[in-house]
Scaffold this motif. Structure first.
Motif, short mmCIF file in Angstrom:
data_model
loop_
_atom_site.label_atom_id
_atom_site.label_comp_id
_atom_site.label_asym_id
_atom_site.label_seq_id
_atom_site.Cartn_x
_atom_site.Cartn_y
_atom_site.Cartn_z
N VAL A 271 142.51 -9.82 98.57
CA VAL A 271 141.47 -10.85 98.61
C VAL A 271 140.90 -10.97 97.20
O VAL A 271 140.42 -10.00 96.63
CB VAL A 271 140.35 -10.51 99.60
N LEU A 272 140.99 -12.19 96.64
CA LEU A 272 140.47 -12.44 95.30
C LEU A 272 139.57 -13.67 95.36
O LEU A 272 140.02 -14.75 95.77
CB LEU A 272 141.60 -12.67 94.30
N LEU A 273 138.34 -13.50 94.95
CA LEU A 273 137.37 -14.59 94.94
C LEU A 273 136.91 -14.83 93.51
O LEU A 273 136.43 -13.92 92.85
CB LEU A 273 136.17 -14.24 95.82
N LEU B 67 139.50 -19.14 96.06
CA LEU B 67 139.73 -17.99 96.93
C LEU B 67 141.23 -17.83 97.17
O LEU B 67 141.93 -18.81 97.44
CB LEU B 67 139.02 -18.19 98.27
N VAL B 68 141.71 -16.59 97.05
CA VAL B 68 143.09 -16.24 97.38
C VAL B 68 143.07 -15.12 98.40
O VAL B 68 142.39 -14.11 98.22
CB VAL B 68 143.89 -15.79 96.13
N VAL B 69 143.81 -15.31 99.49
CA VAL B 69 143.94 -14.29 100.52
C VAL B 69 145.42 -14.03 100.76
O VAL B 69 146.20 -14.97 100.96
CB VAL B 69 143.26 -14.73 101.83
N LYS B 70 145.81 -12.73 100.74
CA LYS B 70 147.20 -12.35 100.96
C LYS B 70 147.29 -11.55 102.25
O LYS B 70 147.22 -10.31 102.23
CB LYS B 70 147.72 -11.52 99.78
N PRO B 71 147.46 -12.21 103.39
CA PRO B 71 147.46 -11.48 104.66
C PRO B 71 148.66 -10.56 104.82
O PRO B 71 148.58 -9.53 105.48
CB PRO B 71 147.47 -12.60 105.71
N SER C 253 137.90 -8.60 93.43
CA SER C 253 139.17 -8.21 94.03
C SER C 253 138.93 -7.08 95.02
O SER C 253 138.29 -6.08 94.69
CB SER C 253 140.16 -7.76 92.96
N ALA C 254 139.44 -7.27 96.25
CA ALA C 254 139.24 -6.26 97.29
C ALA C 254 140.53 -6.05 98.05
O ALA C 254 141.46 -6.87 98.01
CB ALA C 254 138.13 -6.70 98.25
N LEU C 255 140.58 -4.93 98.79
CA LEU C 255 141.72 -4.60 99.65
C LEU C 255 143.03 -4.63 98.88
O LEU C 255 144.00 -5.28 99.26
CB LEU C 255 141.79 -5.57 100.84
#
Length: 769
Positions: free
Chosen positions: A501-503, A539-543, A495-497
């Motif tokens: 961003v979760l991979l 992968l999950v990205v939350k822009p 988990s980042a940012l």
């Protein structure tokens, strides 16, 4: 009262809280506004709260909920204390909302509208918010189960367009994304083998969680190995507010019953909880010569300490269906039109009798803030005894040839799971590593009485059938199959940012061992054993806030198919195979409305009945699809639960290219579920409901020479919430299949069909004491 100075900066938030008991409304306010609300349970007992919707400050919302109750509030920072006028604000034996202690009974909060939850249990990953997982997940709440008066699991899962029924209502068989899910593959509180293999009773169930796509990494290899998705049942737990709820229900044409739901917490800090559910229903159904009797009793216990959380569940259920409609096998080159739903060609002496007993325990212990150990163990026994003739449709005029079909079967299961969850803060990136071990055992034994008997009838003009003579029941059962599934898995979620961003990457090593025995003698016939490493990546990205973009690739090792009873090689067990899925999607939380758009492709070996009526594994089935789902509140008082699925299921790599490019049987290209609720503004407490279910035409056989026609069903209903003698009362009415349409309503697995139920009336009255 005005807010204290230190709390005046608390911003307004988008709130959606339906009209309901005050304690439940306060719980949802605490969750949605991120505040803690402390109060003695007795000061809110028996009080109702109005609906709240819109952008409001916590003060505005709280004033609205407490208006006319005589309750005042005081706030200190992020905490609010409630008290009666003139009382001293003290905090002994408080009830807390908004941030209750974590425990095995914890549930994700319901999304606005109350029909779907914000999160679900995803096997070894634990309970996760749907916005944070790279999969398509829906968790249906007990509120939906109660309001739709769902009698079986099919009634709940039918709310999703990606799911089709795979047989009669009294068996929990489904097709998810066009691929079969057998009733043995339904989980219970995260474990396989605990739910009934002969149809589940829902009175003790809090959530029905649906995960679409292969789920082997998360939950381990399932008993049959589905590639289309998985279902998990979440048992009820006691809330902090005492509950005593009685429900009386009625189903046409004379099926009457009742349900008692009792929950209490006790001990210091309400650490111990018990939830008891008991139900009984008996009487005629809306189908001629069919009657249903259901009884169940379940208990859920839990303990929630600071570091140790333990839960235990046990229960029994019994079902008997006399004159139960079943599948038809079709040999006719032309499929006749479906008969009227009230018509029953099965004789009154036919029956299905099923028993289920289960027990399980789950525990989690926080060794430290960074390490949690967990374990779960359970076992169950499902038995079935039936005498129901096997019907074959022989021509387009609806003539039926019957032969005897009787069975006694016993399924004993055990299931074990052990996990270690490690949280590793590493600067800007946080890791959660999960190690898991699963072990599943299933032993099925049976006895099939034999006799020489035959009879004929007709779909549209059924005749009375004599009972087959000489069926000798209650004999010793012989082994039919023995299954052992064992796996080891590891996942790592980065988990980042700030979780934008979760991979997730994982690998599961699976071993499948199956012994098959002759159905009549119990003599050993075959064994196979196979192991494989199956990876998964998500992968999950939350822009931006409210938007989750996700993608996944999953492989799953599945137990091989078993040839159906209609095949000349009936009960032949095939070797395990691997299914593969790729999926991308977008989830958008609009505040009170959630939408999901996804695209997927699944490939797996294909099985079908060939021209000599032999079940064979030949070629590959490739399912591609687009799915759209929406749930929540469109505007205050208008709720939505709808989905649309477009699926293209194609056969490829078949022997000699014979069926290459043909549609796979049992998969409608278009499937639609449009459901909604509207609160009637001129009659407080009154809600109107409606649902439309549509399935397009679908191929019936591998050569595509026959098709099932498209069909549409409309359900209408209403409910009224009021108070009688100081007690909350909810009256519900639903009419299913309002137009009394005739249609074949299940996926035609192995060239079998089932016709739909007729117009059915459902009534219930619920009282909280």
């Amino acid at each position: 009262m005005a807010w204290p100075v230190q709390a005046q900066g608390k911003p307004a938030v988008n709130l959606s809280i339906p009209a309901q008991p005050l304690n439940q409304a306060l719980l949802q306010l605490g969750q949605q506004a991120d505040i803690q609300i402390y109060y003695l349970p007795e000061i809110v007992r028996g009080l109702d709260a109005p609906a709240i919707s819109g952008v409001l400050t916590p003060e505005q919302a709280l004033r609205t909920l407490l208006q006319g109750t005589g309750i005042q509030y005081e706030r200190n920072g992020n905490a609010v204390t409630l008290r009666r006028t003139g009382e001293v604000a003290e905090l002994p034996a408080v009830s807390v909302t908004g941030e209750s202690p974590a425990g095995p009974s914890d549930l994700s909060a319901a999304y606005p509208g109350g029909q779907v939850a914000r999160g679900a249990r995803l096997g070894m990953l634990g309970i996760v918010d749907i916005a944070d997982v790279p999969f398509s997940v829906t968790a249906y709440t007990s509120e939906l189960i109660e309001n739709q008066q769902a009698r079986n699991l099919g009634d709940v899962i039918s709310n999703d367009a990606s799911v089709q029924l795979g047989g009669p209502w009294h068996f929990d068989n489904f097709y998810i994304r066009g691929l079969p899910l057998n009733r043995e593959e339904i989980g219970f509180n995260g474990l396989y083998g605990i739910a009934s293999t002969e149809g589940n009773v829902l009175d003790g169930i809090e959530r029905v969680e649906l995960l679409k796509g292969p789920n082997t990494l998360l939950t381990g290899a399932s008993p049959r190995g589905t590639a289309g998705g998985g279902i998990n049942l979440v048992p009820k737990r006691a809330d902090d507010t005492p509950l005593t709820r009685l429900t009386a229900n009625y189903m046409s044409d004379g099926n009457v019953g009742g349900h008692a739901d009792i929950g209490r917490r006790f001990g210091a800090d309400n650490r111990f909880g018990i939830r008891i559910n008991a139900a009984y229903r008996d009487g005629d159904s809306s189908t001629d010569n069919e009657s249903q009797r259901v009884g169940m009793l379940s208990a859920g216990l839990d303990y929630r300490g600071e570091r140790l959380k333990v839960s235990a569940d046990a229960g029994v259920s019994s079902q008997r269906i006399d004159g139960a409609k079943s599948n038809f096998y079709v040999t006719s080159p032309d499929l006749p039109s479906a008969p009227a739903g009230s018509t029953n060609v099965w004789p009154s002496w036919s029956y299905q009798e099923k028993q289920h007993t289960f027990g399980m325990v789950r525990a989690d212990y926080d060794v430290s803030d960074y390490v949690t150990l967990g374990a779960a163990y359970g076992g169950a026994e499902s038995t079935r005894k039936m005498n129901s003739p096997f019907g074959i449709i022989t021509n387009g005029q609806g003539d039926i040839s019957f032969s005897p079909s009787a069975l006694e079967e016993d399924n004993d299961t055990e299931s074990l799971e052990a996990t270690a969850r490690l949280r590793i803060p590493t600067g800007p990136i946080t890791q959660q590593v999960v190690l898991a071990y699963t072990d599943f055992r299933s032993d099925i034994s049976n006895y099939q009485p034999q006799t020489t008997w035959s009879a004929t009838s007709n779909l549209y003009d059924p005749v009375s059938l004599p009972e087959p003579p000489g069926l000798d029941f209650d004999q010793a059962l012989t082994p039919l199959s023995s299954t052992r599934l064992r796996s080891y898995a590891i996942t790592d979620t980065l988990s980042a940012l700030d979780d934008r961003v979760l991979l997730t990457a994982g690998l599961r090593h699976q071993r499948i061992r199956v012994n098959a025995y002759h159905w009549a003698t119990g003599a050993f016939e075959s064994r196979y054993e196979k192991s494989r490493n199956t990876p998964a990546l998500g992968l999950v990205v939350k822009p931006v806030d409210g938007l989750s973009l996700y993608a996944n690739y999953v492989e799953a090792l599945s137990q091989g198919d078993t040839a159906p009873n209609t095949a000349v090689n009936a009960n032949e067990v095939f070797a395990p195979f691997v299914s593969r899925q790729g999926e991308v999607g977008a989830k958008v939380d609009w505040g009170t409305l959630s939408t999901t758009l996804s695209a997927f492709q699944i490939k797996r070996p294909s099985g079908f009945l060939d021209g000599s009526n032999r079940y064979v594994i030949a070629g590959q089935q490739r399912n591609r699809g687009l799915e759209f789902q929406a749930f929540g509140e469109i505007t205050p008082g208008i709720r939505l639960l709808s989905s649309v699925a477009w699926t293209q299921a194609i056969l490829t790599k078949t022997a000699g290219g014979q069926f290459d490019g043909n549609e796979a049987a049992g998969v409608p290209k278009w499937s639609v579920r449009l459901g909604g609720e509207v609160d009637i503004p001129y009659v407080p407490g009154l809600t109107a409901t409606a649902r439309v279910i549509y399935a397009s035409s679908q191929a019936f056989s591998a050569d595509n020479s026959m098709r099932l026609p498209s069909w549409t069903r409309i359900d209408l209903g209403a409910r009224y919430t009021t108070r009688v003698a100081g007690r909350q009362v909810v009256l519900r009415a639903v009419v299913e299949n309002v137009a009394n349409r005739r249609y074949w309503d299940t996926a035609p697995a192995y060239q079998t069909v089932t016709y739909a139920a007729p117009r059915t009336f459902l009534l219930s009255a619920t009282v909280d004491f």
